[in-house]
Scaffold this motif. Structure first.
Motif, mmCIF file in Angstrom:
data_model
loop_
_atom_site.group_PDB
_atom_site.id
_atom_site.type_symbol
_atom_site.label_atom_id
_atom_site.label_comp_id
_atom_site.label_asym_id
_atom_site.label_seq_id
_atom_site.Cartn_x
_atom_site.Cartn_y
_atom_site.Cartn_z
ATOM 1 N N LEU A 3 0.864 -1.183 0.000
ATOM 2 C CA LEU A 3 0.000 0.000 0.000
ATOM 3 C C LEU A 3 0.895 1.225 0.000
ATOM 4 N N ARG A 4 0.747 1.995 -1.012
ATOM 5 C CA ARG A 4 1.684 3.097 -1.176
ATOM 6 C C ARG A 4 1.286 4.306 -0.360
ATOM 7 N N SER A 5 2.235 5.166 -0.230
ATOM 8 C CA SER A 5 1.956 6.434 0.426
ATOM 9 C C SER A 5 2.510 7.549 -0.446
ATOM 10 N N GLU A 39 -10.076 10.944 -0.935
ATOM 11 C CA GLU A 39 -10.873 9.729 -1.154
ATOM 12 C C GLU A 39 -9.953 8.517 -1.321
ATOM 13 N N ARG A 40 -8.865 8.703 -2.081
ATOM 14 C CA ARG A 40 -7.913 7.616 -2.320
ATOM 15 C C ARG A 40 -7.204 7.203 -1.024
ATOM 16 N N ARG A 41 -6.870 8.205 -0.196
ATOM 17 C CA ARG A 41 -6.246 7.899 1.097
ATOM 18 C C ARG A 41 -7.190 7.047 1.946
ATOM 19 N N ASN A 42 -8.472 7.393 1.921
ATOM 20 C CA ASN A 42 -9.454 6.614 2.682
ATOM 21 C C ASN A 42 -9.585 5.202 2.140
ATOM 22 N N GLU A 43 -9.539 5.049 0.806
ATOM 23 C CA GLU A 43 -9.582 3.706 0.196
ATOM 24 C C GLU A 43 -8.388 2.872 0.651
ATOM 25 N N LEU A 44 -7.204 3.494 0.631
ATOM 26 C CA LEU A 44 -5.993 2.781 1.049
ATOM 27 C C LEU A 44 -6.062 2.407 2.526
ATOM 28 N N ALA A 45 -6.614 3.309 3.341
ATOM 29 C CA ALA A 45 -6.761 3.014 4.776
ATOM 30 C C ALA A 45 -7.714 1.836 4.970
ATOM 31 N N ARG A 46 -8.778 1.782 4.169
ATOM 32 C CA ARG A 46 -9.719 0.649 4.268
ATOM 33 C C ARG A 46 -9.026 -0.652 3.843
ATOM 34 N N LYS A 66 -2.156 -7.127 19.486
ATOM 35 C CA LYS A 66 -1.718 -5.748 19.731
ATOM 36 C C LYS A 66 -0.661 -5.339 18.698
ATOM 37 N N LYS A 67 0.257 -6.255 18.341
ATOM 38 C CA LYS A 67 1.253 -5.952 17.305
ATOM 39 C C LYS A 67 0.566 -5.608 15.994
ATOM 40 N N VAL A 68 -0.443 -6.411 15.624
ATOM 41 C CA VAL A 68 -1.187 -6.159 14.386
ATOM 42 C C VAL A 68 -1.817 -4.767 14.446
ATOM 43 N N ASP A 69 -2.456 -4.438 15.579
ATOM 44 C CA ASP A 69 -3.091 -3.127 15.728
ATOM 45 C C ASP A 69 -2.075 -1.997 15.612
ATOM 46 N N ASP A 70 -0.903 -2.177 16.222
ATOM 47 C CA ASP A 70 0.142 -1.145 16.172
ATOM 48 C C ASP A 70 0.666 -0.960 14.752
ATOM 49 N N ILE A 71 0.904 -2.064 14.050
ATOM 50 C CA ILE A 71 1.397 -1.994 12.668
ATOM 51 C C ILE A 71 0.367 -1.289 11.792
ATOM 52 N N PHE A 72 -0.906 -1.638 11.979
ATOM 53 C CA PHE A 72 -1.971 -1.000 11.203
ATOM 54 C C PHE A 72 -2.046 0.492 11.514
ATOM 55 N N ALA A 73 -1.965 0.861 12.783
ATOM 56 C CA ALA A 73 -2.052 2.276 13.171
ATOM 57 C C ALA A 73 -0.922 3.081 12.526
ATOM 58 N N ASP A 74 0.292 2.521 12.510
ATOM 59 C CA ASP A 74 1.426 3.206 11.876
ATOM 60 C C ASP A 74 1.174 3.391 10.381
ATOM 61 N N LYS A 75 0.694 2.340 9.719
ATOM 62 C CA LYS A 75 0.455 2.422 8.275
ATOM 63 C C LYS A 75 -0.668 3.406 7.978
ATOM 64 N N GLU A 76 -1.707 3.402 8.804
ATOM 65 C CA GLU A 76 -2.824 4.322 8.591
ATOM 66 C C GLU A 76 -2.348 5.771 8.723
ATOM 67 N N ARG A 77 -1.502 6.037 9.721
ATOM 68 C CA ARG A 77 -0.941 7.394 9.880
ATOM 69 C C ARG A 77 -0.131 7.787 8.649
ATOM 70 N N GLU A 78 0.677 6.842 8.152
ATOM 71 C CA GLU A 78 1.496 7.098 6.966
ATOM 72 C C GLU A 78 0.627 7.402 5.747
ATOM 73 N N ILE A 79 -0.449 6.650 5.579
ATOM 74 C CA ILE A 79 -1.340 6.840 4.437
ATOM 75 C C ILE A 79 -2.074 8.177 4.522
ATOM 76 N N LYS A 80 -2.574 8.509 5.701
ATOM 77 C CA LYS A 80 -3.397 9.722 5.867
ATOM 78 C C LYS A 80 -2.565 10.996 5.888
ATOM 79 N N GLN A 81 -1.247 10.852 6.039
ATOM 80 C CA GLN A 81 -0.354 12.009 6.084
ATOM 81 C C GLN A 81 -0.344 12.691 4.719
ATOM 82 N N VAL A 82 -0.575 13.986 4.701
ATOM 83 C CA VAL A 82 -0.617 14.715 3.417
ATOM 84 C C VAL A 82 0.746 15.292 3.103
#
Length: 188
Positions: A30-32, A111-118, A172-188
Motif C-alpha cells: 500500500l503506497r503512500s 478519497e484515495r487515502r481513505n480507500e488505502l486506509a480501508r 496488539k502488534k497487528v493493531d500497532d502496525i496497522f495504526a502506523d500504516k494508517e498514519r502514513e497513508i493519511k499524512q498529506v
C-alpha cells in the motif's frame, strides 16, 4: 511438562511471527505517494488453472515516479494480469501495450487515502484472523493432550492462559502496525 509448554509456545510464536510478516508484506504494497513494485505484491493472477502471484507471470519495473510496468512473459495471460490489477482493490487502472501492462499511479486524493486506509484495515483484519487461527490450533493441541491425560486440568488452564496471553500480544502488534500504516497513508 513445562518443556512441552515451551515447545508449544515456541511453535505458536513462530507461526504468529509468520502472520505478522505476511501482514507487513501486504501493507508494504500500500503506497503512500510513490510507485513501488511492492504495491503489486499482493496481486494474484488467474493463470495456468490456478491463482499465482503476479511476480510469477511477469517482471515489475518502476520506469518513473508515478508509473509501474509489468512485462508479462506469456502473451496468453496479459488480459488476466490487467484484470487482476484492476480487481485488486488498490484503485489502479492498468492499460495494455503488447506484452507490457502499464499501471499509472494516481495522485493521492483524500478519497484515495481513505480507500488505502480501508485496504490496510482489511489486511490487518486478515492478520488478526491468522493469529487467531494459530491460537485455535494451540488450544486444540492442548485439549487433545488433556484428553489423553498427558497434562492435568491445572496444566491445561496454565497452557490456555499462556496461549491467550501470546495471542493478545500479537493482536496488539497487528493493531500497532496497522495504526502506523494508517498514519502514513493519511499524512498529506
Amino acid at each position: 511438562m513445562s518443556a512441552d509448554l515451551n515447545d508449544l509456545i515456541a511453535d505458536l510464536t513462530r507461526r504468529m511471527d509468520g502472520a505478522i510478516e505476511s501482514l507487513r508484506r501486504d501493507l508494504s504494497g500500500l503506497r503512500s505517494g510513490r510507485a513501488s513494485p511492492n504495491l503489486l505484491e499482493p496481486v494474484r493472477v488467474e493463470a495456468y488453472g490456478s491463482e499465482v502471484p503476479l511476480s510469477q507471470v511477469g517482471s515489475i519495473a518502476v520506469p518513473e515516479a508515478r508509473m509501474l510496468t509489468v512485462s508479462v512473459w506469456d502473451r496468453t495471460v496479459v488480459g488476466a494480469v490487467e484484470r487482476a490489477i484492476r480487481d485488486s482493490g488498490l484503485g489502479l487502472n492498468p492499460s495494455t501495450d503488447g506484452q507490457t501492462v502499464r499501471v499509472p499511479i494516481p495522485a493521492l486524493t483524500e478519497e484515495r487515502r481513505n480507500e488505502l486506509a480501508r485496504a490496510a484495515s482489511r489486511y490487518a483484519e486478515n492478520g488478526k484472523i491468522s493469529v487467531r487461527g494459530v491460537r485455535r490450533d494451540g488450544m486444540e493441541q492442548t485439549k487433545a493432550l488433556e484428553k489423553k491425560s498427558d497434562i492435568s486440568q491445572d496444566d491445561m488452564k496454565t497452557w490456555t492462559d499462556a496461549i491467550q496471553k501470546l495471542t493478545d500480544q500479537y493482536i496488539k502488534k497487528v493493531d500497532d502496525i496497522f495504526a502506523d500504516k494508517e498514519r502514513e497513508i493519511k499524512q498529506v
